[in-house]
Design a protein around this motif. Structure first.
Motif, PDB file in Angstrom:
ATOM      1  N   PRO A 130       0.888  -1.272  -0.050  1.00 53.05           N
ATOM      2  CA  PRO A 130      -0.041  -0.007   0.060  1.00 53.05           C
ATOM      3  C   PRO A 130       0.810   1.354  -0.027  1.00 53.05           C
ATOM      4  N   ASP A 131       2.031   1.186   0.410  1.00 48.79           N
ATOM      5  CA  ASP A 131       3.192   2.434   0.502  1.00 48.79           C
ATOM      6  C   ASP A 131       4.207   2.315  -0.275  1.00 48.79           C
ATOM      7  N   ASN A 132       4.783   3.559  -0.767  1.00 55.83           N
ATOM      8  CA  ASN A 132       6.066   3.449  -1.148  1.00 55.83           C
ATOM      9  C   ASN A 132       7.288   4.128  -0.465  1.00 55.83           C
ATOM     10  N   SER A 133       6.632   4.606   0.794  1.00 55.74           N
ATOM     11  CA  SER A 133       7.717   5.439   1.551  1.00 55.74           C
ATOM     12  C   SER A 133       7.412   5.201   3.141  1.00 55.74           C
ATOM     13  N   PRO A 134       8.396   5.284   3.999  1.00 52.39           N
ATOM     14  CA  PRO A 134       8.141   4.962   5.414  1.00 52.39           C
ATOM     15  C   PRO A 134       6.963   6.125   5.945  1.00 52.39           C
ATOM     16  N   ARG A 135       7.200   7.414   5.279  1.00 55.97           N
ATOM     17  CA  ARG A 135       6.225   8.497   5.783  1.00 55.97           C
ATOM     18  C   ARG A 135       4.805   8.108   5.494  1.00 55.97           C
ATOM     19  N   GLY A 136       4.582   7.486   4.189  1.00 53.19           N
ATOM     20  CA  GLY A 136       3.424   7.000   3.719  1.00 53.19           C
ATOM     21  C   GLY A 136       2.878   5.931   4.728  1.00 53.19           C
ATOM     22  N   PHE A 137       3.602   5.095   5.124  1.00 51.14           N
ATOM     23  CA  PHE A 137       3.336   3.703   5.986  1.00 51.14           C
ATOM     24  C   PHE A 137       2.914   4.568   7.479  1.00 51.14           C
ATOM     25  N   TYR A 138       3.846   5.439   8.012  1.00 50.70           N
ATOM     26  CA  TYR A 138       3.256   6.031   9.257  1.00 50.70           C
ATOM     27  C   TYR A 138       1.976   6.787   9.075  1.00 50.70           C
ATOM     28  N   ASP A 139       1.858   7.590   8.156  1.00 47.53           N
ATOM     29  CA  ASP A 139       0.574   8.376   7.975  1.00 47.53           C
ATOM     30  C   ASP A 139      -0.724   7.465   7.699  1.00 47.53           C
ATOM     31  N   ARG A 140      -0.497   6.363   7.144  1.00 46.80           N
ATOM     32  CA  ARG A 140      -1.656   5.510   7.184  1.00 46.80           C
ATOM     33  C   ARG A 140      -1.952   4.575   8.420  1.00 46.80           C
ATOM     34  N   LEU A 141      -0.674   4.571   9.099  1.00 44.80           N
ATOM     35  CA  LEU A 141      -0.990   3.746  10.283  1.00 44.80           C
ATOM     36  C   LEU A 141      -1.815   4.653  11.202  1.00 44.80           C
ATOM     37  N   LEU A 142      -1.634   6.197  11.411  1.00 45.11           N
ATOM     38  CA  LEU A 142      -2.228   6.899  12.121  1.00 45.11           C
ATOM     39  C   LEU A 142      -3.703   7.114  11.748  1.00 45.11           C
ATOM     40  N   ALA A 143      -3.905   6.889  10.425  1.00 43.62           N
ATOM     41  CA  ALA A 143      -5.295   7.297   9.884  1.00 43.62           C
ATOM     42  C   ALA A 143      -5.951   5.986  10.150  1.00 43.62           C
ATOM     43  N   SER A 144      -5.374   4.914  10.236  1.00 45.29           N
ATOM     44  CA  SER A 144      -6.076   3.410  10.760  1.00 45.29           C
ATOM     45  C   SER A 144      -6.317   3.524  11.928  1.00 45.29           C
ATOM     46  N   LYS A 145      -6.550   4.259  12.931  1.00 41.78           N
ATOM     47  CA  LYS A 145      -6.746   4.385  14.393  1.00 41.78           C
ATOM     48  C   LYS A 145      -8.221   4.085  14.501  1.00 41.78           C
ATOM     49  N   ILE A 146      -8.770   3.250  15.311  1.00 44.09           N
ATOM     50  CA  ILE A 146     -10.255   2.865  15.427  1.00 44.09           C
ATOM     51  C   ILE A 146     -10.875   4.219  16.347  1.00 44.09           C
ATOM     52  N   VAL A 147     -12.018   4.662  15.798  1.00 44.73           N
ATOM     53  CA  VAL A 147     -12.430   5.469  16.659  1.00 44.73           C
ATOM     54  C   VAL A 147     -13.715   4.822  17.667  1.00 44.73           C
ATOM     55  N   PRO A 148     -13.465   5.005  19.114  1.00 43.36           N
ATOM     56  CA  PRO A 148     -14.346   4.411  20.105  1.00 43.36           C
ATOM     57  C   PRO A 148     -15.617   4.329  19.634  1.00 43.36           C
TER      58      PRO A 148
END
Length: 342
Positions: A130-148
């Motif tokens: 899904p990502d081609n850079s470390p920053r892309g992976f990190y941004d996707r990680l934070l965007a994936s956080k589940i909303v309670p």
């Protein structure tokens, strides 16, 4: 038994990852940022990997047919068998999350004897990353956080992420066209990143590799089983060995070598270089693959990394995760092999 005899020796080699991680964390703190990001999204998960936290250990062997020897001088590609220690996993940092068919399936493997032509690889069942850079992976990680209360990520965060990372939006469209198979046993696993095979004359050939299952089916997860995918794999292995053909695909001029979000055309030359056979399965525990770091840059002479920025980032973050989890208290794995019946 060929794989079981080598497991303990792999762990001694991994102690070197601790020192490496110490130097890495002491530089610019980027690794700590990633580890903090995993903790923010998934909680502490003490003692487990910070991504692909849920898994099960497998052992077996790889039998090379010698077809790779013209391209690589690596000893693992000489005709014959070498032991293999591995781990099947699901993406995500929650070590006790219920299995979901859509989660990316991982397979980490360590080929050969530690300290002697060792090769480690970490693969996914996806057609592209899904990502081609470390920053892309990190941004996707934070965007994936589940909303309670919703059980889903924040739609606004997801929308903003995809707008900022069109390469991921394009990769996700490709991934959606390749729905997952029934289980682990009938999944194809791919390196996704590019590496170089290096022959005795130092000629470098860019390749990607894949494991193509010899078995065409896998048992379906039982309804209501929170470990359904893993339990189905365990039952399948209890019934006999599972096998995958190891194929290498060779790039042609113009093919992307540093962007894992872009696949290569289907007509690229592929070579079958051997057969992976998995014969054993075990719960993660001290002394087995629970404590192996499947660093994609642990490569034997004859295989070299490309300049894909994800490779060095993965290696560094894996080492930092390894260091952190080895110092944390351990909890039992959610996947208990002895509790799975036929």
């Amino acid at each position: 038994m060929i794989g079981l005899g080598a497991v303990g020796a792999f762990l001694a080699v991994d102690l070197g990852a601790v020192a490496y991680a110490n130097r890495w964390i002491g530089s610019d703190g980027t690794r700590k940022v990633f580890l903090d990001g995993f903790r923010t999204v998934n909680g502490p998960q003490l003692g487990f990997r910070k991504n692909h936290a849920k898994g099960v250990v497998v052992t077996g062997y790889f039998e090379s047919n010698g077809n790779a020897q013209d391209l690589s001088r690596a000893a693992v590609f000489r005709p014959g068998q070498v032991p293999v220690v591995g781990r099947f996993s699901l993406s995500g940092g929650d070590a006790h999350a219920p299995d979901t068919p859509g989660a990316a399936r991982g397979l980490g493997l360590a080929f050969g004897f530690p300290g002697r032509a060792q090769w480690r690889t970490a693969m996914l069942n996806l057609p592209v990353f899904p990502d081609n850079s470390p920053r892309g992976f990190y941004d996707r990680l934070l965007a994936s956080k589940i909303v309670p209360g919703t059980g889903q990520p924040d739609p606004a965060a997801t929308k903003a992420f995809l707008a900022a990372h069109p390469e991921t939006a394009a990769a996700m469209a490709i991934i959606k066209k390749h729905p997952p198979t029934t289980g682990f046993g009938d999944s194809t696993f791919r390196s996704l990143n590019t590496f170089y095979f290096v022959d005795h004359a130092d000629v470098r050939t860019p390749v990607r590799w894949s494991l193509v299952p010899q078995q065409n089916t896998a048992p379906s997860p039982k309804p209501g089983d929170t470990n359904g995918l893993f339990d189905a794999l365990i039952r399948q292995l209890q019934g006999g060995p599972l096998r995958w053909h190891l194929l290498i695909t060779i790039a042609e001029p113009g093919d992307p070598l540093t962007d894992a979000t872009v696949g290569w055309p289907a007509d690229r030359r592929s070579i079958d270089i051997g057969l992976l056979t998995l014969t054993g399965v075990a719960t993660e525990a001290p002394g087995n693959a629970r404590d192996i770091n499947f660093d994609p840059l642990t490569l034997p002479d004859g295989i070299e990394p490309s300049d894909d920025p994800l490779l060095s980032a993965r290696s560094d973050i894996y080492a930092a995760s390894y260091r952190q989890r080895t110092g944390e208290p351990k909890s039992p794995s959610a996947v208990q092999v002895t509790e799975v019946g036929a």
